[in-house]
Design an enzyme around this catalytic site. Structure first.
Site, PDB file in Angstrom:
ATOM      1  N   GLU A  37      -5.372  -8.309  -1.303  1.00 55.15           N
ATOM      2  CA  GLU A  37      -6.108  -8.164  -0.043  1.00 55.15           C
ATOM      3  C   GLU A  37      -7.567  -7.884  -0.345  1.00 55.15           C
ATOM      4  O   GLU A  37      -7.875  -7.020  -1.164  1.00 55.15           O
ATOM      5  CB  GLU A  37      -5.583  -6.991   0.808  1.00 55.15           C
ATOM      6  CG  GLU A  37      -4.246  -7.214   1.456  1.00 55.15           C
ATOM      7  CD  GLU A  37      -3.805  -6.049   2.331  1.00 55.15           C
ATOM      8  OE1 GLU A  37      -4.664  -5.378   2.945  1.00 55.15           O
ATOM      9  OE2 GLU A  37      -2.591  -5.807   2.396  1.00 55.15           O
ATOM     10  N   GLU A  39       0.831  -1.219   0.000  1.00 56.63           N
ATOM     11  CA  GLU A  39       0.000   0.000   0.000  1.00 56.63           C
ATOM     12  C   GLU A  39       0.856   1.255   0.000  1.00 56.63           C
ATOM     13  O   GLU A  39       0.801   2.071   0.926  1.00 56.63           O
ATOM     14  CB  GLU A  39      -0.966  -0.010   1.192  1.00 56.63           C
ATOM     15  CG  GLU A  39      -2.042  -1.054   1.054  1.00 56.63           C
ATOM     16  CD  GLU A  39      -3.207  -0.857   2.032  1.00 56.63           C
ATOM     17  OE1 GLU A  39      -3.047  -0.151   3.038  1.00 56.63           O
ATOM     18  OE2 GLU A  39      -4.295  -1.405   1.761  1.00 56.63           O
TER      19      GLU A  39
HETATM   20  P1  P53 Z   1      -7.302  -3.207   9.233  1.00 58.68           P
HETATM   21  C1  P53 Z   1      -6.588   0.869   6.542  1.00 58.68           C
HETATM   22  C2  P53 Z   1      -5.794   1.172   7.615  1.00 58.68           C
HETATM   23  C3  P53 Z   1      -4.546   0.617   7.721  1.00 58.68           C
HETATM   24  C4  P53 Z   1      -4.089  -0.247   6.770  1.00 58.68           C
HETATM   25  O1  P53 Z   1      -7.002  -3.092   7.669  1.00 58.68           O
HETATM   26  C5  P53 Z   1      -4.888  -0.561   5.705  1.00 58.68           C
HETATM   27  C6  P53 Z   1      -6.145  -0.006   5.585  1.00 58.68           C
HETATM   28  C7  P53 Z   1      -7.055  -0.324   4.454  1.00 58.68           C
HETATM   29  O2  P53 Z   1      -6.744   0.307   3.296  1.00 58.68           O
HETATM   30  O3  P53 Z   1      -4.436  -1.367   4.756  1.00 58.68           O
HETATM   31  C8  P53 Z   1      -4.435  -2.764   4.679  1.00 58.68           C
HETATM   32  O4  P53 Z   1      -6.299  -4.145   9.771  1.00 58.68           O
HETATM   33  C9  P53 Z   1      -3.103  -3.279   5.085  1.00 58.68           C
HETATM   34  C10 P53 Z   1      -3.153  -4.362   6.093  1.00 58.68           C
HETATM   35  C11 P53 Z   1      -4.371  -4.195   6.982  1.00 58.68           C
HETATM   36  C12 P53 Z   1      -5.603  -4.293   6.125  1.00 58.68           C
HETATM   37  O5  P53 Z   1      -5.594  -3.254   5.197  1.00 58.68           O
HETATM   38  O6  P53 Z   1      -7.161  -1.829   9.750  1.00 58.68           O
HETATM   39  O7  P53 Z   1      -2.299  -3.636   3.990  1.00 58.68           O
HETATM   40  O8  P53 Z   1      -1.948  -4.363   6.765  1.00 58.68           O
HETATM   41  O9  P53 Z   1      -4.413  -5.070   8.036  1.00 58.68           O
HETATM   42  C13 P53 Z   1      -6.921  -4.243   6.882  1.00 58.68           C
HETATM   43  O10 P53 Z   1      -8.689  -3.730   9.352  1.00 58.68           O
END
Ligand code: P53
Length: 478
Positions: free
Chosen positions: A375, A179
């Site tokens: 993802e 990301e």
């Molecule tokens: P969580 C939001 C916030 C932080 C990371 O998110 C994020 C996102 C969504 O765009 O990105 C990805 O755990 C990331 C993962 C993360 C997943 O989204 O906040 O690549 O590391 O766990 C899900 O529910």
């Protein structure tokens, strides 16, 4: 026939959210270790509150994770049982180079991932390795300012040399930065960037991003030199922006907001800084310092494939202040607004399965390169019975709907898609909130937000469902 017989089904995790073992076998401390759960988390991850070490007042969920460092054999066996063709995981930089600036890698760290990859291959699971999923040795932040400093490009190159050489023949799919666009909203958690009062945050962020572009191009170059079979992808948080209404101001806002993410992939896949960004830099007085040869490198070593996360579509308005914000700790900092016509998850994330097809088409039309969804998934509060079993029909519904539209994008629209990995096939720590109780897995892990629990793994209802989906190559989604 819907999907190619080689379509890569699987799941995705990140080292810092599941491994634990933060100080084991010579591992150094990293930015991702010191992000606490609780109200200070958002200040820390966005680089506004200094946290370069543990203190007594906070709890740090990544220290333990789900202790995959000690459970990986058991966990990969379960992935094998589900029939995974691919397992996306990340390397903890500070296991390989504990401080980041050493000349020689830490053998114990290298050995750990070698064992992990071999374990995957035992079950015919191909590892898809994210070189940096947010992490950066804290020493690099303290000593150099992490990605603000050009010197980090060299340290990243050293990491690449070490892993590409050591894992030659074991790994052929790589992602340089997870990301990459998330650096805009969570610069400390995502890239180890901390800002002192008075620092020019925008300038420094885009300078850091330039360093990542150069590092990513170099990684692609080195990977191809070490092994021509290597395929190196870029990765961004995707989700098409919808205009709130058909007002031209809303349509324009959606396009502009979208560009702020596409910018990264325009550079990494097309190999050039796009004009709209050069104009923005000019207007906002952002001056990126580049070295001779940077732009040539970026142009020559573009991504072999484009990977992305998709959780939801996003919504924009010409006047965002008029509307309710999209609820989530990270996008709260951004200007996304809530889409009033779509439902949300328990955590306030928009649910939009058709949006995945929209997003796939948008990205494919723009770049015409193979795509990889790395993802997608539903974070929910699961309620296990006394045996730890979770009947997660809501998760099955979410994934089924997304897979259906993904299938349509491939079969009806002709989007070239290499694979699909769900986020968190086993419950792990949430990046956004630091909670363990925001669960994504097919496998339940007995651990709460503050580290209590036996860490026992239990299959959820979705485990058998996903196994069937993979066995039927996406035909049987019932
Ligand atoms: P969580 C939001 C916030 C932080 C990371 O998110 C994020 C996102 C969504 O765009 O990105 C990805 O755990 C990331 C993962 C993360 C997943 O989204 O906040 O690549 O590391 O766990 C899900 O529910």
């Amino acid at each position: 026939m819907a999907f190619d017989k080689n379509f890569l089904w699987g799941g995705a995790t990140a080292a810092n959210q599941c491994e634990g073992g933060f100080d084991k076998d010579g591992r150094g401390l990293a930015n991702v270790d010191v992000c606490p759960i609780g109200e200070d988390r958002i200040k820390v991850i966005s680089g506004k509150m200094k946290m370069f070490d543990f203190d007594d007042k906070h709890y740090y969920p990544a220290k333990l994770g789900i202790d995959m460092y000690n459970h990986y054999k058991e966990d990969i066996k379960l992935f094998g049982e589900m029939g995974f063709k691919v397992y996306r995981l990340s390397i903890a930089w500070s296991r390989i180079f504990p401080k980041g600036d050493e000349d020689r890698p830490n053998e114990e760290g290298l050995k750990f991932y070698e064992d992990v990859f071999k374990e995957c291959l035992k079950y015919n699971i191909k590892p898809l390795v994210t070189i940096t999923h947010f992490d950066c040795p804290i020493h690099l932040t303290k000593e150099y300012g992490s990605w603000k400093n050009r010197k980090i490009v060299k340290f990243y190159e050293n990491l690449c040399h070490a892993i590409f050489n050591r894992y030659k023949g074991l790994v052929e799919y790589w992602i340089t930065f997870n990301e990459i666009n998330a650096i805009l909203h969570a610069p400390f958690m995502v890239a180890g960037l901390y800002f002192e009062d008075g620092e020019n945050v925008e300038q420094l962020k885009y300078q850091a991003i330039h360093h990542q572009f150069v590092a990513s191009a170099l990684a692609t170059k080195i990977a191809h030199e070490v092994d021509p079979n290597n395929k190196v992808g870029c990765m961004f948080a995707a989700g098409t922006y919808y205009p709130y209404s058909s007002e031209p101001e809303d349509v324009f806002a959606a396009q502009q907001r979208g560009n702020m993410s596409y910018f990264f992939i325009d550079v990494q896949s097309r190999g050039k800084y796009p004009n709209y960004m050069l104009k923005k830099f000019e207007r906002e007085n952002i001056n990126i310092i580049m070295e001779d040869g940077d732009l040539e490198l970026i142009e020559k070593y573009t991504a072999d494939f484009i990977s992305f996360s998709y959780y939801r579509s996003r919504c924009a308005s010409g006047d965002p202040s008029k509307y309710e914000k999209d609820q989530d700790s990270v996008s709260n900092i951004a200007l996304d607004i809530k889409n009033p016509v779509l439902k949300q998850t328990e955590f306030g994330w928009t649910i939009d399965p058709l949006g995945l097809r929209v997003t796939l088409n948008d990205i494919y039309n723009r770049y015409q390169k193979p795509l990889f969804i790395v993802e997608n998934g539903l974070g929910a509060y699961d309620k296990p019975d006394e045996n730890g079993y979770v009947e997660d029909d809501y998760r099955i519904d979410y994934l089924r709907d997304h897979i259906k539209h993904m299938r349509d994008a491939v079969v009806l629209d002709g989007v070239e898609l290499w694979g699909y990995t769900t986020w968190g096939p086993i419950d792990l720590v949430s990046a956004g909130s630091g909670e363990m109780s925001k669960r994504y897995g097919f496998i339940y892990v007995d651990r709460d937000d503050f580290g209590k629990g036996t860490l026992k793994r239990t299959k959820k209802k979705s485990f058998e469902w996903y196994k069937k989906v993979i066995a039927s190559n996406g035909e049987d989604l019932d």
